[in-house]
Scaffold this active site. Structure first.
Site, PDB file in Angstrom:
ATOM      1  N   SER A   1      16.696  46.984  56.573  1.00  0.00           N
ATOM      2  CA  SER A   1      17.772  47.215  57.554  1.00  0.00           C
ATOM      3  C   SER A   1      18.939  46.256  57.301  1.00  0.00           C
ATOM      4  CB  SER A   1      17.248  47.085  58.988  1.00  0.00           C
ATOM      5  OG  SER A   1      16.896  45.748  59.293  1.00  0.00           O
ATOM      6  N   LYS A   2      18.645  45.012  56.917  1.00  0.00           N
ATOM      7  CA  LYS A   2      19.730  44.059  56.625  1.00  0.00           C
ATOM      8  C   LYS A   2      20.479  44.502  55.363  1.00  0.00           C
ATOM      9  CE  LYS A   2      20.718  40.673  58.413  1.00  0.00           C
ATOM     10  NZ  LYS A   2      21.626  40.356  59.556  1.00  0.00           N
TER      11      LYS A   2
ATOM     12  N   HIS B   1       3.953  41.014  52.031  1.00  0.00           N
ATOM     13  CA  HIS B   1       4.463  39.638  52.149  1.00  0.00           C
ATOM     14  C   HIS B   1       5.172  39.180  50.861  1.00  0.00           C
ATOM     15  CE1 HIS B   1       3.263  35.390  53.835  1.00  0.00           C
ATOM     16  NE2 HIS B   1       4.569  35.538  53.681  1.00  0.00           N
TER      17      HIS B   1
ATOM     18  N   PHE C   1      19.130  31.999  67.861  1.00  0.00           N
ATOM     19  CA  PHE C   1      18.901  30.703  67.198  1.00  0.00           C
ATOM     20  C   PHE C   1      20.143  30.244  66.429  1.00  0.00           C
ATOM     21  CE2 PHE C   1      16.855  29.088  63.055  1.00  0.00           C
ATOM     22  CZ  PHE C   1      16.946  27.753  63.421  1.00  0.00           C
TER      23      PHE C   1
ATOM     24  N   ALA D   1      21.093  40.567  65.479  1.00  0.00           N
ATOM     25  CA  ALA D   1      20.157  41.374  64.703  1.00  0.00           C
ATOM     26  C   ALA D   1      18.781  41.227  65.301  1.00  0.00           C
ATOM     27  CB  ALA D   1      20.130  40.911  63.244  1.00  0.00           C
TER      28      ALA D   1
ATOM     29  N   THR E   1      20.817  37.823  54.835  1.00  0.00           N
ATOM     30  CA  THR E   1      19.640  37.038  54.492  1.00  0.00           C
ATOM     31  C   THR E   1      19.312  37.135  53.000  1.00  0.00           C
ATOM     32  OG1 THR E   1      17.245  36.977  54.819  1.00  0.00           O
ATOM     33  CG2 THR E   1      18.301  39.070  55.208  1.00  0.00           C
ATOM     34  N   ASP E   2      18.582  36.136  52.499  1.00  0.00           N
ATOM     35  CA  ASP E   2      18.130  36.201  51.102  1.00  0.00           C
ATOM     36  C   ASP E   2      17.070  37.282  50.903  1.00  0.00           C
ATOM     37  OD1 ASP E   2      16.012  34.945  52.410  1.00  0.00           O
ATOM     38  OD2 ASP E   2      16.014  33.142  51.164  1.00  0.00           O
ATOM     39  N   GLU E   3      16.480  37.763  52.010  1.00  0.00           N
ATOM     40  CA  GLU E   3      15.369  38.713  51.879  1.00  0.00           C
ATOM     41  C   GLU E   3      15.804  40.054  51.284  1.00  0.00           C
ATOM     42  OE1 GLU E   3      12.522  38.963  54.995  1.00  0.00           O
ATOM     43  OE2 GLU E   3      12.749  36.872  55.560  1.00  0.00           O
TER      44      GLU E   3
ATOM     45  N   TYR F   1      12.573  45.002  58.015  1.00  0.00           N
ATOM     46  CA  TYR F   1      13.654  44.070  58.378  1.00  0.00           C
ATOM     47  C   TYR F   1      14.655  43.939  57.235  1.00  0.00           C
ATOM     48  CZ  TYR F   1      16.039  39.544  58.692  1.00  0.00           C
ATOM     49  OH  TYR F   1      16.992  38.544  58.661  1.00  0.00           O
ATOM     50  N   SER F   2      14.165  43.602  56.045  1.00  0.00           N
ATOM     51  CA  SER F   2      15.115  43.355  54.955  1.00  0.00           C
ATOM     52  C   SER F   2      15.809  44.648  54.527  1.00  0.00           C
ATOM     53  CB  SER F   2      14.446  42.635  53.778  1.00  0.00           C
ATOM     54  OG  SER F   2      13.286  43.281  53.355  1.00  0.00           O
TER      55      SER F   2
ATOM     56  N   ILE G   1      25.593  45.731  70.737  1.00  0.00           N
ATOM     57  CA  ILE G   1      26.543  46.022  69.651  1.00  0.00           C
ATOM     58  C   ILE G   1      26.506  47.486  69.216  1.00  0.00           C
ATOM     59  CG2 ILE G   1      26.745  43.670  68.715  1.00  0.00           C
ATOM     60  CD1 ILE G   1      24.716  44.596  66.494  1.00  0.00           C
TER      61      ILE G   1
ATOM     62  N   LYS H   1      23.230  40.952  73.578  1.00  0.00           N
ATOM     63  CA  LYS H   1      22.505  41.858  74.481  1.00  0.00           C
ATOM     64  C   LYS H   1      21.441  41.115  75.284  1.00  0.00           C
ATOM     65  CE  LYS H   1      19.569  45.991  74.056  1.00  0.00           C
ATOM     66  NZ  LYS H   1      18.834  46.811  73.076  1.00  0.00           N
TER      67      LYS H   1
ATOM     68  N   THR I   1      18.309  40.174  74.160  1.00  0.00           N
ATOM     69  CA  THR I   1      16.968  40.720  73.932  1.00  0.00           C
ATOM     70  C   THR I   1      15.982  39.577  74.169  1.00  0.00           C
ATOM     71  OG1 THR I   1      16.874  40.048  71.614  1.00  0.00           O
ATOM     72  CG2 THR I   1      17.890  42.192  72.078  1.00  0.00           C
TER      73      THR I   1
END
Ligand code: NAD
Ligand code: DAU
Length: 370
Positions: free
Chosen positions: A179-180, A310, A15, A87, A137-139, A176-177, A64, A38, A40
């Protein structure tokens, strides 16, 4: 042809990456843009159909995590800049399958960093005029509280007094966050340990064309159009700060060229919305554009079990970027949403291509038990 710069953009078929690739390919014909992806489920070369024939664009299908391949690519194309977006990016998927997130987001980032290090350290100019730019990311900052649940007088954000600033302590909650966050730490560690020129940016929620329809905005536009249920998590009270994707791509351009090495920049729109209010805006806009009676799709709203862990509210303070580099968002949310809804309605075949394939299985898998 001799290019002025040779830049690897990872995740360019996704995206945000596709908007970054498009912007750089068009704006800088003297740069070679090497899109390493890749492909995905989230990667889609149709996102780049309009620029694929440009002489300064190159696509390479690669993972990667594959260090040898990354090093070979850097050497083959004398790469001097990396803009790293590849990612696993969807929180719900990370809850189901955290290993894939650790593999790509952590090991993939480390493999790219190490490849850049080996390549740049063996070149005569070493780290001079090089940059490893990591998109985050902000997360990673965790979640803010809803201390002003009613928002402003017109029911808009901000929904709290606190914002994420560049020095906010990391406190990620989802796989997710986490890992980031880990990948961000590796990037900074490569600067601090080896002197690699790095920059990290942390951006809020993006919306716009070419977003994979598992994310709230494209998923709901598509579901409204097909009169499918709109699965709102919990009570729909969670708040996100939304930025039009082309504004993010412009920020990346600004920071890549003028950002200060070793710095962090937050990128956001000061544009907070509760999920349920976004859903109502989407319903209003889609119904209007399709010629449906006002409110025709409100009955599709379906409250479902909340996302595990959440995060309640994200809100980015991007004043550092504004102050130091002069970037600011160009689009008001209403304008951005109108453009976005129109794009998805006009590009139904892009959506159909995705929803008729692997994603359909994923959709059934994700939503079967709700
Ligand atoms: P996306 O899921 O749409 O695209 C990810 C791309 O990465 C895909 O093209 C995919 O094929 C590729 N990819 C995945 N694993 C790979 C691997 N192992 N090797 C090579 N390529 C691989 O993601 P997006 O929403 O465009 O996000 C891009 C980046 O921006 C991510 O790093 C994300 O964390 C970050 N970000 C996203 C948002 C947002 O709102 N979408 C906000 C802030 C930051
Ligand atoms: O904040 C930046 C992040 O924004 C990026 O780092 C992520 O890659 C990106 O996916 C996005 O994460 P979110 O989890 O905020 O985006 P998503 O579109 O999945 O969800 C937005 C909000 O809507 C969130 O509060 C969850 C809610 N939601 C989402 C879906 C898919 C629903 O209520 N129902 C849904 O079906």
């Amino acid at each position: 042809m001799n290019f002025k710069r040779n830049i690897i953009v990872t995740g360019g078929a996704g995206f945000i990456g596709s908007h970054v690739v498009r912007l750089f390919v068009r704006k800088y014909p003297d740069y070679r843009i090497i899109n390493v992806d890749k492909l995905t489920y989230a990667g889609n070369l149709a996102n780049l159909a309009d620029i694929e024939a440009c002489p300064n664009y190159l696509f390479v299908k690669a993972d990667i995590v594959d260090f040898d391949r990354m090093l070979a690519l850097m050497q083959e194309y004398s790469v001097d800049g990396v803009i790293h977006l590849a990612a696993e990016s969807h929180v719900d998927r990370s809850i189901k399958d955290p290993f894939t997130f650790a593999r790509t987001n952590v090991m993939g980032t480390l493999s790219l960093l190490q490849a850049a290090k080996v390549h740049w350290e063996s070149s005569p100019a070493k780290y001079e005029d090089k940059l490893f730019y990591h998109i985050s990311t902000d997360e990673v900052y965790g979640a803010l509280e809803l201390t002003r649940p009613e928002g402003d007088a017109d029911g808009r954000g901000p929904y709290g007094e606190e914002f994420f600033v560049e020095t906010t302590k990391y406190n990620p909650h989802s796989p997710y966050s986490a890992s980031k966050a880990s990948s961000d730490h590796f990037v900074r560690a490569f600067h601090d340990t080896y002197g690699m020129p790095t920059i990290v940016t942390n951006c809020s929620n993006n919306y716009g064309p070419y977003q994979f329809p598992e994310k709230l905005i494209p998923l709901f536009i598509n579901n409204i159009r097909h009169r499918r249920p709109l699965p709102v998590y919990g009570r729909g009270e969670n708040v996100r700060d939304w930025l039009y994707v082309e504004d993010h791509a412009r920020a990346i351009d600004t920071i890549f060229h003028r950002g200060k090495v070793a710095e962090t920049y937050n990128i956001g729109g000061f544009n907070e919305w509760k999920n349920i209010d976004i859903v109502k805006v989407l319903i209003r806009t889609v119904d209007r554009l399709l010629g449906n009676p006002e409110g025709a799709s409100l009955d599709l709203i379906t409250y479902v079990t909340d996302r595990a862990g959440h995060d309640m509210r994200y809100a980015i303070d991007s004043r550092k970027l504004q102050r130091e580099l002069g970037w600011e968002p160009s689009l008001q949310f209403e304008e951005g949403i109108e453009k976005t809804v129109r794009w998805y309605l006009d590009n139904q075949s892009w959506l159909d291509n995705i929803t008729s394939g692997a994603y359909e299985n994923y959709y059934n898998d994700m939503y079967a038990n709700r």
